[in-house]
Write a protein that holds these residues in place. Structure first.
Motif, PDB file in Angstrom:
ATOM      1  N   TYR A   1     -10.237  -4.318  -0.172  1.00 17.69           N
ATOM      2  CA  TYR A   1      -9.092  -3.387  -0.194  1.00 17.69           C
ATOM      3  C   TYR A   1      -9.472  -2.070  -0.860  1.00 17.69           C
ATOM      4  O   TYR A   1      -9.093  -0.991  -0.379  1.00 17.69           O
ATOM      5  CB  TYR A   1      -7.913  -4.034  -0.913  1.00 17.69           C
TER       6      TYR A   1
ATOM      7  N   ARG B   1      -3.464  -6.485  -3.764  1.00 19.66           N
ATOM      8  CA  ARG B   1      -2.980  -5.128  -3.468  1.00 19.66           C
ATOM      9  C   ARG B   1      -1.942  -4.696  -4.506  1.00 19.66           C
ATOM     10  O   ARG B   1      -1.911  -3.528  -4.910  1.00 19.66           O
ATOM     11  CB  ARG B   1      -2.397  -5.069  -2.061  1.00 19.66           C
TER      12      ARG B   1
ATOM     13  N   TRP C   1      -4.918   3.521   7.996  1.00 20.25           N
ATOM     14  CA  TRP C   1      -6.003   3.531   7.011  1.00 20.25           C
ATOM     15  C   TRP C   1      -5.959   2.308   6.102  1.00 20.25           C
ATOM     16  O   TRP C   1      -6.974   1.893   5.548  1.00 20.25           O
ATOM     17  CB  TRP C   1      -5.929   4.788   6.155  1.00 20.25           C
ATOM     18  N   LEU C   2      -4.767   1.742   5.937  1.00 24.62           N
ATOM     19  CA  LEU C   2      -4.589   0.687   4.932  1.00 24.62           C
ATOM     20  C   LEU C   2      -4.024  -0.606   5.521  1.00 24.62           C
ATOM     21  O   LEU C   2      -3.704  -1.530   4.783  1.00 24.62           O
ATOM     22  CB  LEU C   2      -3.668   1.195   3.814  1.00 24.62           C
TER      23      LEU C   2
ATOM     24  N   CYS D   1     -15.030  -3.653   5.393  1.00 24.79           N
ATOM     25  CA  CYS D   1     -13.633  -3.579   4.990  1.00 24.79           C
ATOM     26  C   CYS D   1     -12.780  -3.407   6.248  1.00 24.79           C
ATOM     27  O   CYS D   1     -13.297  -3.227   7.355  1.00 24.79           O
ATOM     28  CB  CYS D   1     -13.418  -2.419   4.021  1.00 24.79           C
TER      29      CYS D   1
ATOM     30  N   ALA E   1       0.834  -1.208   0.000  1.00 22.09           N
ATOM     31  CA  ALA E   1       0.000   0.000   0.000  1.00 22.09           C
ATOM     32  C   ALA E   1       0.867   1.255   0.000  1.00 22.09           C
ATOM     33  O   ALA E   1       0.554   2.243  -0.676  1.00 22.09           O
ATOM     34  CB  ALA E   1      -0.934  -0.009   1.208  1.00 22.09           C
TER      35      ALA E   1
ATOM     36  N   SER F   1      -0.723   4.924   8.145  1.00 22.31           N
ATOM     37  CA  SER F   1      -0.687   3.490   7.855  1.00 22.31           C
ATOM     38  C   SER F   1      -1.939   2.779   8.357  1.00 22.31           C
ATOM     39  O   SER F   1      -2.322   1.734   7.817  1.00 22.31           O
ATOM     40  CB  SER F   1       0.556   2.848   8.471  1.00 22.31           C
TER      41      SER F   1
ATOM     42  N   SER G   1     -10.833  -0.972   7.271  1.00 21.44           N
ATOM     43  CA  SER G   1     -10.992   0.345   7.890  1.00 21.44           C
ATOM     44  C   SER G   1     -12.272   0.427   8.699  1.00 21.44           C
ATOM     45  O   SER G   1     -12.295   0.957   9.821  1.00 21.44           O
ATOM     46  CB  SER G   1     -10.987   1.426   6.798  1.00 21.44           C
TER      47      SER G   1
ATOM     48  N   PHE H   1      -9.710   6.101   2.454  1.00 22.80           N
ATOM     49  CA  PHE H   1      -8.497   6.886   2.673  1.00 22.80           C
ATOM     50  C   PHE H   1      -8.519   8.161   1.839  1.00 22.80           C
ATOM     51  O   PHE H   1      -8.289   9.262   2.352  1.00 22.80           O
ATOM     52  CB  PHE H   1      -7.266   6.045   2.327  1.00 22.80           C
TER      53      PHE H   1
ATOM     54  N   ASP I   1     -11.110   0.182   1.471  1.00 21.75           N
ATOM     55  CA  ASP I   1     -10.130   0.851   2.334  1.00 21.75           C
ATOM     56  C   ASP I   1      -9.488   2.035   1.607  1.00 21.75           C
ATOM     57  O   ASP I   1      -9.348   3.131   2.163  1.00 21.75           O
ATOM     58  CB  ASP I   1      -9.025  -0.126   2.753  1.00 21.75           C
ATOM     59  N   VAL I   2      -9.067   1.795   0.376  1.00 20.21           N
ATOM     60  CA  VAL I   2      -8.407   2.840  -0.413  1.00 20.21           C
ATOM     61  C   VAL I   2      -9.354   4.013  -0.641  1.00 20.21           C
ATOM     62  O   VAL I   2      -8.963   5.185  -0.511  1.00 20.21           O
ATOM     63  CB  VAL I   2      -7.910   2.262  -1.757  1.00 20.21           C
TER      64      VAL I   2
END
Length: 709
Positions: A446, A224, A362-363, A396, A191, A360, A398, A453, A449-450
């Motif tokens: 994922y 990822r 966040w991912l 997810c 990430a 970090s 997060s 963010f 999560d992204v």
């Protein structure tokens, strides 16, 4: 000239692949922004470049010239990229603070030391099982906290790193596929590389992600890596690094990879459509899920006992409520299966908690031993209850961290009896392990999560954001438009992406994907989408959609005779279609062929007396022909209909005006203006049409005065 503007000229020269111009522009930059170490590198590069040019000017033949030129160009790119990195750090207080902090830390940043630390962590976790139970928890807490701090530092170090050498990239690739390193650590570093690579292209990092994607046996790590290198395609440096294009060509030669890329693009579209998904969930699903007719019990959800009188008077209400709830649950599950992000807004506020101050976090993949949530899971009962909920992979990573944080706060406010009930065995919804372990599902988690963010992180504005439109109005995550994928086997899947975009009314994005189609794939469907109907008819002369589209285009261009011919041709082929009969009549009205139009309209009105579309055209035709009393009667019905259109009011006003009913006409026009948010920025009335029917220019001005007083 400002430093960034000077660098922009270097970048433009590099994008064109012009090494000599890039060197000259960099020298101009250094003249204004001197930096000795960089100047020495550029001087050496200039010397090597001039030596190659001098030999070429003498007519010398060099079979290695192309390769040498490319090497010089790449050396120039690395110099430029590192200078651009410096400027970006200076322009971003947050990134600069990360860059400075981690490099001032008393830590060995050699790759051997980094790898040893990660491998030692795996060994130490395994050794915890040998510790006495009374010491294990304390040692575990120290171990995880120390490791998390180091991984957070490593994340920041990698994210703010400059250009890597090929050797560094290769060593990182080996670490990312090594079974001796924890998967959570590998996922977190991937990430960080993604964020670094999006902000400044780096061939070594790009190559590393592709190697990990191809070689990793861990699906979470692999997915990822896929997301990372795909988002890096927003930076198209194939003129400097032909390898970038070559790697993509090799990858897309695989049908499996093309399918995975297509799924990924569709998942990005779901991310961009998050607001619509959230609105649907909150407005149409949640009200049924949250109605107060149900309660939580140890046996699951049970219906609250209805009022006896209510049951007697309305026995169907309870059943209907249950049916609505079940339907809402099914709909929610269907949205999730499709890939819709329905929980984004539910947890958005919790992203302000201190846990999310560290970038970090966040991912990072979710794990219960994360030291930053230790205080939220400090007793066995809480951990047990959380595990029951978090065993489902609907959330997810997060959102799982958000849930843990919020759960503890909510738990404090619950009555004691509710907390006791939650401690008992509660049945949880069954999860489909087969689905949850698929690459598509892992990737979707994922991406959520992204997305969170880039939508919610407090310093997101200092980073490149693939979910924000660029200067051309397109998001970087719509990667099917990238020229790096042009003329690859991925072309055959572009139509599928266009359908997905059109389904969600993302017309601009759909058009941009259409613009990227290679000639080979510009078929009938492509030309229908681009509204090039004449091209379609060259391929399929009897294509109904193309004839209809062309006829409408001609009508909009006021080429009514040509439009009429096409509509009549359609009507000959499809005589039963009311729509085509109406279009013929409308064209005839525009051509003032009222009698011909009325022959069609009277028959349609007789066959379909309740069809408002027919009545609407009939009323206007009668108005144009001067049969105002008949028209007024129809308009009276249309304006009282549930299917009323605002244009009915304006046409009704014309009808009344021509009858001399000025006050009534003005009232109807005022209703039209109010309902249509009309302003007097352009002529409101069709003056030519009114003048032909005996209304003077003075009367038109007076009527406008009544409307826009």
């Amino acid at each position: 000239m400002a430093g960034n503007e000077s660098l922009k000229l270097v970048e433009e020269a590099l994008l064109r692949g012009n090494c000599g111009e890039a060197i000259r522009c960099m020298e101009n930059y250094l003249g204004a922004w001197p930096e000795q170490h960089t100047a020495e590198k550029v001087a050496q590069l200039r010397e090597d470049y001039e030596r190659m040019v001098a030999y070429w000017k003498q007519g010398g033949s060099d079979p290695q010239r192309e390769q040498l030129y490319q090497q010089l160009l790449q050396r120039m790119y690395v110099i430029y990229a590192n200078v651009a990195h410096y400027h970006r750090m200076q322009a971003s207080p947050y990134q600069n603070s990360l860059y400075t902090r981690v490099r001032q830390a008393q830590r060995d940043w050699s790759l051997a030391a980094i790898r040893q630390e990660m491998e030692d962590f795996v060994s130490n976790v395994a050794m915890l099982q040998l510790e006495p139970e009374n010491k294990r928890a304390a040692k575990s807490e120290v171990l995880y906290r120390d490791h998390q701090q180091r991984m957070n530092q490593l994340f920041e170090y990698v994210m703010t790193s400059r250009q890597w050498s090929d050797g560094v990239g290769q060593q990182f690739a080996e670490m990312m596929v090594s079974p001796t390193i924890d998967t959570n650590d590998q996922q977190l570093i991937i990430a960080a590389v993604m964020l670094s690579l999006m902000n400044q292209f780096d061939m070594a990092k790009f190559r590393m992600l592709i190697q990990v994607y191809q070689q990793s046996q861990d699906e979470a790590v692999k997915q990822r890596a896929l997301v990372g290198w795909v988002l890096a395609t927003v930076n198209t440096w194939q003129n400097v690094y032909p390898e970038q294009r070559e790697l993509i060509e090799q990858l897309t030669a695989s049908e499996e990879v093309c399918q995975e890329l297509t799924e990924l693009q569709i998942q990005f579209i779901y991310c961009l459509d998050e607001q619509n998904a959230s609105n649907t969930f909150n407005k149409e699903i949640m009200p049924d899920l949250m109605n107060n007719s149900f309660k939580m019990t140890p046996k699951g959800i049970e219906e609250i006992e209805e009022d006896r009188l209510e049951e007697v008077l309305h026995p169907e209400v309870s059943e209907e409520r249950m049916e609505r709830m079940e339907a809402s649950i099914r709909r929610m599950m269907d949205m999730e299966k499709e890939g819709a992000d329905i929980f984004f807004r539910s947890f958005a506020q919790i992203k302000r908690y201190p846990f999310f101050y560290d970038i970090s976090n966040w991912l990072v993949p979710f794990f219960m031993n994360h030291p930053d949530i230790a205080r939220y899971v400090d007793n066995e009962n809480t951990r047990a209850m959380l595990k029951k909920v978090l065993i489902s992979k609907t959330f997810c990573n997060s959102d799982k961290y958000s849930f843990v944080i919020a759960f503890q706060e909510v738990l404090k406010q619950l009555p004691e009896n509710i907390r006791k009930m939650m401690n008992q065995e509660m049945p949880m919804p069954e999860t489909d392990d087969a689905v949850e372990h698929t690459p598509a599902f892992i990737r979707r988690i994922y991406l959520m999560d992204v997305y969170r963010f880039f939508r919610l992180f407090s310093h997101r504005s200092e980073l490149y954001n693939p979910f924000e439109p660029d200067k051309n109005g397109l998001e970087g995550c719509v990667f099917f438009c990238s020229e790096l994928f042009a003329n690859t086997p991925l072309e055959k899947n572009k139509a599928q992406i266009v359908r997905q975009l059109k389904k969600r009314k993302m017309q601009y994005r759909a058009n941009r994907v259409l613009d990227s189609f290679s000639e080979e794939y510009r078929d009938v469907q492509y030309y229908l989408w681009t509204k090039d109907y004449e091209h379609v008819l060259q391929l399929e002369p009897n294509n109904e959609r193309a004839i209809l589209g062309l006829a409408r285009q001609l009508y909009e261009e006021e080429r009514y005779e040509e439009a009429l011919q096409h509509f009549q041709g359609l009507l000959t082929t499809y005589p039963e279609k009311t729509n085509y009969q109406l279009h013929v009549a409308i064209c005839q009205v525009q051509l003032e062929q009222y009698e011909e139009a009325l022959k069609v309209l009277y028959r349609l009105n007789y066959e379909q007396p309740e069809n408002d579309s027919v009545n609407r055209v009939l009323a206007w035709t009668l108005t144009c022909q001067g049969k105002l009393e008949q028209a007024e009667k129809i308009y009276g019905q249309l304006t009282q209909s549930e299917q009323q259109q605002t244009e009915d009011l304006k046409n009704y006003g014309y009808c009344l005006w021509l009858q001399g009913q000025i006050e009534r006409a003005a009232t109807v026009f005022q209703q039209y203006v109010k309902g249509g948010n009309v302003t007097q920025k352009s002529p409101f009335f069709d003056e030519e049409w009114l003048l032909k029917r005996g209304v003077s220019a003075t009367e038109i001005k007076m009527m406008e005065s009544l409307l826009f007083a």
